[in-house]
Structures are given as C-alpha cells and as structure tokens.
Design an enzyme around this catalytic site. Structure first.
Site: not given
Length: 238
Positions: A43, A70, A191
């Site tokens: 990410h 991401e 998450h």
C-alpha cells in the site's frame, strides 16, 4: 480455502527506519510466498514512508503469487504506478493525504461516477479491481454499479467489537457478504484481522476469497517467527 495475502508495509517501515536494505523487502516477499502465502500486498503512500514506488517494480519482477497494490486512486502517481506494473489486483482505498492508516470504505453512491471511471481504466488494462467498502448493504449495491470485480470489506469495526460480542460484531459483515454473493461480487476483507478473530470471520463469511493482513501478522512474527506465523494464519483459513 480463503487466500492469505501478506501486506509487507511494516517490513518496509523497518527497512526505512535505518536506510539501506535491511530487512530486504524483496527477500521477505519471496519468503512469504515460500512459507505458503498466496499473495503479496503493498500500500504505497505519497510520502513513501513505508513502501517506495520503486518497491512495486522490484516486487512485480519476482512475485510468483498474486500481487495486490492498494492505494488512493485520487493520486495520479498511484494510477500511473498501477498501470505501469499491472498487478493481478488493485484495491482502491479512499485515503486522504497524510492518513496514518485506512479508516473507512468508499461511499459508492456519492462517488459512483468517479469510481466507474477508475474501475474501467484499470479493468481495461487487464487488472482485477477491488474497492474498499464498509459492511453496509447500500454500499455493496453501489459497488456493483461501479463495475468492480470485488469488494474488500473493511473489518476494523468487527475486530474492535469481536471480544465483546462476536455474533453482533460479525452480523453486518454476514449481511453484506450475502448481498455481494447475490450480486455476483467477489469478497475480500482486511484491517485488524488477527489470530484471535480471523477464524470466526472466515467461517461465517460465505465465499470469502481473500484476506489481506499485515500489521498483526508482522507483529506476531516478532515472537513466533515469520514462517510459523504464516502457517498459523493459514490454519485459521483452512
């Protein structure tokens, strides 16, 4: 079996804290694959505080499993990075500049026209698209209209309330997953999933295709070792 994609942002954070290349991000990614991970997630953020843009090129050149990038598609540099690397999957996350970590999903109704444009550009390049959403039926329905292949359920709320009442914590995710299945959308999740709450989540979400886990997995690896930790996470998904 639900696939495990290991997010290696925290490895990059450790490397960057001293400069140089220790730990070696590419080697860690290859070791994660060797230890059983079915994917690698990064990410990158504009300040490159963990994953550097060059890291994505280095990783794309060697990764044999699924590569998932991401990020915030409002950043042109991110769009260019993804299109240049053509990963197996891009996950669109509505971060804002300077945000420490992701903390909400897209409003797939208000942002629908914008997301349609972004999803189309990535899919036209042969990249599978997943978009971050909260476990809200309307947001799942809105996701369908964007043309996305998958949604990624943002699981912070589940993780926060799991120990208080696991059934209550997972209920909106089950409802959202059932709606996604009904609409033909693939389901990812991520998450704050960890060794305590992952198995229950995976067992109750129908047709869960992939989880992306980084912070908890790397933290566990400090005590348990990386290979053993990946095996333990895989067992929760079996």
């Amino acid at each position: 079996m639900t696939h495990l994609s290991v997010n290696i942002n925290k490895i990059a954070t450790l490397r960057n804290s001293r400069g140089g290349n220790n730990p070696d991000l590419v080697k860690v990614a290859l070791d994660c694959e060797r230890f059983g991970a079915q994917g690698i997630t990064v990410h990158p953020r504009p300040d490159e505080r963990h994953i550097r843009y060059q890291d994505t090129f280095d990783l794309k050149a060697v990764i044999a499993t699924e590569f998932n990038i991401e990020g915030n598609c409002r950043e042109q540099k991110f769009i260019d990075l993804v299109l240049a690397n053509k990963p197996a999957q891009v996950t669109l996350v509505p971060d804002v500049l300077g945000q420490i970590t992701s903390n909400h999903g897209w409003d797939t109704i208000k942002e629908q026209d914008y997301l349609k444009e972004m999803v189309s550009s990535f899919k036209n390049a042969g990249i599978r698209v997943s978009i971050f959403v909260d476990p809200v039926i309307e947001m799942v329905e809105g996701a369908l209209a964007t043309g996305t292949d998958r949604i990624e359920l943002y699981t912070e709320a589940y993780a926060s309330h799991y120990h208080e009442d696991s059934a209550k914590a997972i209920a909106p995710y089950v409802a959202a997953a059932k709606k996604a299945n009904e609409l033909g959308l693939g389901i990812n999740a991520g998450h704050d999933l960890d060794l305590n709450n992952l198995q229950y989540f995976a067992q109750n979400i129908p047709n869960l295709l992939e989880v992306s886990i980084g912070h908890a997995l790397i933290s566990d690896a400090l005590y348990l070792g990386l290979e053993n930790t990946i095996q333990l996470y895989l067992k929760q998904l079996a």
